[in-house]
Design an enzyme around this catalytic site. Structure first.
Site, short mmCIF file in Angstrom:
data_model
loop_
_atom_site.label_atom_id
_atom_site.label_comp_id
_atom_site.label_asym_id
_atom_site.label_seq_id
_atom_site.Cartn_x
_atom_site.Cartn_y
_atom_site.Cartn_z
N LYS A 39 0.85 -1.20 0.00
CA LYS A 39 0.00 0.00 0.00
C LYS A 39 0.88 1.25 0.00
CE LYS A 39 -0.36 0.00 5.04
NZ LYS A 39 -1.19 0.32 6.18
N ARG A 137 -10.60 0.14 15.40
CA ARG A 137 -10.56 0.88 14.14
C ARG A 137 -11.58 0.23 13.21
NH1 ARG A 137 -4.59 1.84 11.67
NH2 ARG A 137 -5.17 0.02 10.46
N TYR A 271 15.21 30.16 7.04
CA TYR A 271 14.08 30.97 7.52
C TYR A 271 14.04 31.05 9.05
CZ TYR A 271 12.17 30.48 2.79
OH TYR A 271 11.98 30.51 1.43
N MET A 319 11.02 24.36 1.91
CA MET A 319 10.25 23.50 1.01
C MET A 319 11.14 22.65 0.12
SD MET A 319 7.25 24.49 -1.72
CE MET A 319 6.19 25.29 -0.55
C1 LIG Z 1 -4.31 -4.13 7.67
C2 LIG Z 1 -2.82 -4.09 7.63
N1 LIG Z 1 -2.13 -5.24 7.64
C3 LIG Z 1 -0.79 -5.25 7.62
C4 LIG Z 1 -0.06 -4.08 7.62
C5 LIG Z 1 1.44 -4.14 7.61
O1 LIG Z 1 1.95 -3.65 8.81
P1 LIG Z 1 3.52 -3.63 9.03
O2 LIG Z 1 4.04 -2.56 8.13
O3 LIG Z 1 3.69 -3.32 10.47
O4 LIG Z 1 4.01 -4.96 8.65
C6 LIG Z 1 -0.74 -2.85 7.65
C7 LIG Z 1 0.00 -1.59 7.70
O5 LIG Z 1 -0.23 -0.72 8.48
C8 LIG Z 1 -2.16 -2.86 7.64
O6 LIG Z 1 -2.86 -1.72 7.63
#
Ligand SMILES: Cc1ncc(COP(=O)(O)O)c(C=O)c1O
Length: 391
Positions: A39, A137, A271, A319
């Site tokens: 992701k 969550r 800055y 920046m």
């Molecule tokens: C649902 C889910 N599974 C697994 C992971 C992987 O976590 P990690 O990077 O600690 O291995 C994440 C990342 O936050 C996640 O959101």
């Protein structure tokens, strides 16, 4: 001059290290399959290339947060098992079903939407029911689980969905011995047992992220979902360094020093003039800033290796640039300033930056911006991607 030598900045991504890390993690969880979590553009490392490398090293699944991330991987030709878990009403359910992507379902609204999409597509959706076991969550709470499981089983009997997975996520796996770990495992076992007694036959049950993969073997079930450890970063310094786990950081962030100049004592820097030279000295201009993902919060604190010596950011991160006090040294413009990497050259780590910016190393690598080209290094070969590979 080679293709990459003249770059203002570069995030070098060592795909051989990523593959080696996947193998180390697979060995840690040898009874389970591994999902490579890619992701957010593979935590800033480049989703497409990292996905391919992880699959080459034996990852059986790919995981993304959003459906768009998973669909982009499919569009780029990535096959195999893939799951995404962050859905909002009206999401691209039908596209995901048609692309053979497992979708997470945390509640009745999501089940209704995916059933409608699967009916329209004429293909059963692969759904994974998410149990809320204590993270507070996403996920279906235990009280609502019977209704969700019953409705999902009814849809399964009608042929519109297939319950391929039961899963959950830890709150405190990075804090060894935290009582919530055992408590969440108990709830997960109860909830999976309930679903299985109701007739669900999941291909995979899974809970473990990187810290749980490394330190909670009883959480491995059928699949572990590893993100940060695959990128060679320890999920928590409390658990051990990446080297302690046999992992190697995959990203090295470097920039070419843009200017070196002499300044007198008492010269204000950047800055706000939060740094003033205490003596006549030399300054180096490092041409990356918060637009590139360098935390402004690390102003006056972030470490960087220039010409073999650790320097600290002098004054504010702007920046596009920051300044280091070189203490009279005069490296040539174009010298490499290494912000973080695996440490081979004595450079700081992403963890050092996390400390400097009061954050976690996850955020340090993930926030490196699109303006920084990713340079993929594999067995001595280099290839530059200008910006993230999935837009
Ligand atoms: C649902 C889910 N599974 C697994 C992971 C992987 O976590 P990690 O990077 O600690 O291995 C994440 C990342 O936050 C996640 O959101």
């Amino acid at each position: 001059m080679n293709e990459t030598a003249s770059l203002r900045a570069r995030a070098e991504i060592d795909l051989a290290a990523l593959r080696a890390n996947v193998r180390v993690l697979r060995a840690r969880a040898s009874g389970a399959q591994l999902m490579a979590v890619v992701k957010s553009d593979a935590y800033g490392h480049g989703a497409l290339r990292c996905a391919r490398a992880a699959l080459d090293a034996g990852a059986a699944w790919l995981g993304t947060a959003t459906p768009q991330e998973a669909l982009a991987l499919r569009a780029a030709g990535i096959g195999g098992r893939m799951m995404c878990w962050l859905w909002t009403p009206g999401g691209p359910w039908r596209e995901a079903v048609e692309a053979d992507i497992d979708v997470s379902v945390s509640g009745m609204w999501a089940l209704r939407e995916v059933v409608d999409a699967a009916t329209e597509a004429g293909i059963p959706a692969r759904i994974q029911l998410k149990a809320a076991t204590g993270l507070g969550r996403n996920g279906c709470p235990p009280a609502d689980w019977p209704e969700l499981v019953c409705a999902a089983r009814t849809a399964e009997a009608a042929g519109t969905v297939r319950i391929t997975g039961l899963w959950s996520h830890f709150a405190c796996a990075d804090e060894p011995g935290h009582p919530s770990i055992a408590a969440q495992l108990d709830v997960f076992r109860d909830m999976t047992e309930y679903a299985q007694k109701a007739g669900a036959e999941p291909e995979v049950r899974h809970m473990a992220n990187s810290p749980a993969t490394l330190t909670v073997p009883e959480s491995h079930f059928d699949l572990v979902r590893t993100g940060i450890a695959m990128y060679g970063i320890s999920p928590s310094p409390e658990l051990g360094t990446s080297a302690d786990f046999g992992l190697r950081p995959v990203m090295t962030l470097a920039a070419s020093v843009a200017l070196v100049k002499q300044v007198p004592e008492g010269h204000g820097i950047s800055y706000g003039h939060h740094y003033t030279t205490s003596t006549e000295t030399t300054l180096g201009l490092v041409p990356v800033g918060y637009a590139d993902g360098i935390p402004r919060h690390a102003s006056g604190r972030g470490p960087v290796l220039v010409d073999g010596k650790w320097r600290t950011i002098a004054g504010r991160v702007a920046m596009d640039q920051f300044v280091v006090d070189l203490g009279g040294d005069t490296p040539a413009p174009g010298a490499q300033a290494v912000l973080f990497g695996p440490g081979d050259r004595g450079e700081p780590s992403a963890e050092d930056w996390a400390v400097a910016a009061d954050t976690i190393a996850y955020e340090i690598v993930t926030r490196i911006g699109a303006r920084v080209p990713r340079v993929y290094v594999d067995k001595g070969q280099e290839h530059v991607d200008e910006g993230p590979d999935l837009s």
